[in-house]
Design an enzyme around this catalytic site. Sequence first.
Site, PDB file in Angstrom:
ATOM      1  CB  THR A 312     173.247  -8.003  29.836  1.00 20.16           C
ATOM      2  OG1 THR A 312     172.978  -6.989  28.841  1.00 20.16           O
ATOM      3  CG2 THR A 312     174.265  -7.491  30.820  1.00 20.16           C
ATOM      4  CG  ASP A 313     168.774 -11.413  26.212  1.00 19.03           C
ATOM      5  OD1 ASP A 313     168.785 -10.675  25.220  1.00 19.03           O
ATOM      6  OD2 ASP A 313     168.192 -12.512  26.223  1.00 19.03           O
ATOM      7  CD1 TRP A 314     165.488  -5.258  25.192  1.00 16.54           C
ATOM      8  CD2 TRP A 314     166.767  -5.400  23.360  1.00 16.54           C
ATOM      9  NE1 TRP A 314     165.155  -4.209  24.380  1.00 16.54           N
ATOM     10  CE2 TRP A 314     165.920  -4.275  23.234  1.00 16.54           C
ATOM     11  CE3 TRP A 314     167.659  -5.685  22.331  1.00 16.54           C
ATOM     12  CZ2 TRP A 314     165.947  -3.447  22.113  1.00 16.54           C
ATOM     13  CZ3 TRP A 314     167.680  -4.866  21.214  1.00 16.54           C
ATOM     14  CH2 TRP A 314     166.831  -3.759  21.119  1.00 16.54           C
TER      15      TRP A 314
END
Length: 778
Positions: A312-314
């Site tokens: 995932t991203d942040w």
Amino acid sequence: MAHFFAKSAVAAAIVAALSGCSSQGNGYNGTPAIQQDRQIEAGVEKTLRSMTLEEKAGQVIQINLDIIYNAMKDEFNEEAMELVFDRYKVGSILNVPGIALPYSKMAGIVRGIQDRSISATGIPCLYGLDMIHGASYYLEGTFFPQEVNIAATFQPAYARAMGEAIGYETRAGMVPWVFSPVMDLTRNAAWPRNWESYGEDPYVQSIMASNETRAIQGDDPNHIDRFHSAVSIKHYMGYGAPASGKDRTPAYIPECDLREKFFAPFKACIDAGALTVMVNSASINGIPTHANYTLLTEWLKKGLNWDGMIVTDWSDVNNFFERDHIATDKKDAIRIGLNAGIDMIMETYDPTAAGLIVELVKEGKVTMDRLDDAVRRILRVKYRLGLFDNPTWETDYPDFGAQRFIDASLAAAIESEVLLKNDGILPLKPGTRILVTGPNANSIRTLNGGWSYTWQGSEVPGVTDGFNTIFEALADRFGAGNVRFSQGVRYADGFSSWQDEDASGIAAAVTAARACDVIVACVGENTYCETPGNIDDLTLSQNQIDLVNALAGTGKPVVLVLNEGRARIIRGIEPLADAIVDIMLPGNYGADALAQLLSGDANFSGKLPFTYPKYVNSLHTYDFKVSEHREVMEGAYNYDAVMDVQWPFGTGLSYTTFGYSDLKVDKTSFKSGDVITVTVDVTNTGKFAGKESAILYSSDLVASLMPDVKRVRSFYKVDLKPGESTTIVYALPADDLAFVGADGKWRLEAGDFRLSVGGLGITVTCTEDKVWNTQNKL
């Protein structure tokens, strides 16, 4: 007529570029995208069998360094280390502590983390950093121009050079994983991450990003040595096309465009051996991308038979319940993400999320098979990086900051800066008295942009003292006595926003201009990154417009230098400039490059990899639909016409001129499976040596779905002396002319196609239909 390159050599080079050739599989017909190594797979399975449920859950979680490391005290927080590694068995850490570090310092931190991780679980930690345009989170790292500049060179060799530097220098800090390359099609000019990517065209993206991927990882994705790093290609996908133009906001993209255009660069990098993928933080057609089983599992993992890892991203899984309202709480969000195909969750600040995964498996809401699949993919990356054998290593990297990296960065900057207008003022003559002005005139920060020493690209005192600003580079080239500096407008230090400006110096700049022969006005943007870079109006700031208007009022010639991460609208001041150069974000050596170009020591050869808009409410890409532009010439549509934009995709002037002639094809009719050989002669018809990027386009004249007006199919850059000619040979696979129809199937339809390059065109005819019943063309 002499050929600058042998036809066979040119053809070989272009065939390689077109095919994105790789030693890996192609993800078709059950062939793995990456051929697996039996020994590695045996190691993965042995480790997986030995793990407890808690250890498996921990591998899925990635935590920010700040949780366990106190940068002010330069020490690990023992209580946090116990929580993260001993209790929750976390498998990955990311980031630097706020600002870039010396690579030796980073290595020491990672060594401490690896010791603790192996002590807790026997499994090495996977450490990752955002290295976007070089080893940009190391103080000594070699910075290249940002990706948008690399695209403007139309020279894949620079993507390879940047990738080589990223892979090598990142590993010197004992970090084996980079969140790069960025490959978002930039389809909305307002989007604040335009500069991070290779522009608006899927073919250019595919060629550049796949070259960078191979260079970062090396030739064998199963055995990445200590001089290369694993990539995380991002952001899968559609991230650069938000309807609002704002970061992390919804996109609405037809499925045919998703498959044909947005998926293409990711597929090219998977074919090149990419080990990990990072996901788009927003949503497509109402489905958060991190929750989209079709895109993550069906298209990417199954459709390409890819055994890599999706991260995932942040903190994006948390967005399911905090922003998107598709989950009731964090636990429910984790369930949705894992079941969609997420393998590693960039949780960032909450290691207890691992405990929620344990609960979900025990409750049957996430199957053990799904968890095992995620962990297997994570372990496979660690094995392929050699971390089980060598979780740490000697950090003797003699080529760190090597001259060859520096030379490549400067050369890339020279070939990336785009001359958009020149009424004869350039090149500047020796002895010219120059005023350098504008908020970007004396700033290294604005040359680099975001992801440079810090997330937002803010200044780190003392670090960039060895590099030249535009004012300093011009003073070095033209003589300090001939170059004056008066800023006029400055970016206001300490204010709350990167957009805040102080225009109190305009009058002083006008006074200084009267004593000079030429004004070099450096305007554009301060640095920003991601959501903080959102804006409501693409127009250049009023203060900077006022500055240019006031300077033009002196009657002195104005050279307008655009130093910006996205195209800011300058319609009102464009007529006031005698020359305009878009340098975008050319990096630490970008001002030196500009000085060489303005003086004529080097020649311009960059071309825009995006469409530069003229109006806020008229944002377009070059591959618009015929119905969007109704210009008619003698009863036939003009396929060379452009929308009402400031400068179209591919614009770029030179101090010389080039002529195109003798466009030919080896066959005027074709069918699926054929290769069309296209040749064209290019001649330097001017007085200066120069480089020209010859871009080959196709236009489908009639199709069952409204066709794009044109599409890039290939490009090649030649270097010619005055009067010299060469023949460029393009090998165009006929199947590249296929498109995805309304039924979601790839199809090549019988009918006429126009191939064009350099203003010339020729018609070829497909003689029979071909429809593919598979996800990808086979």
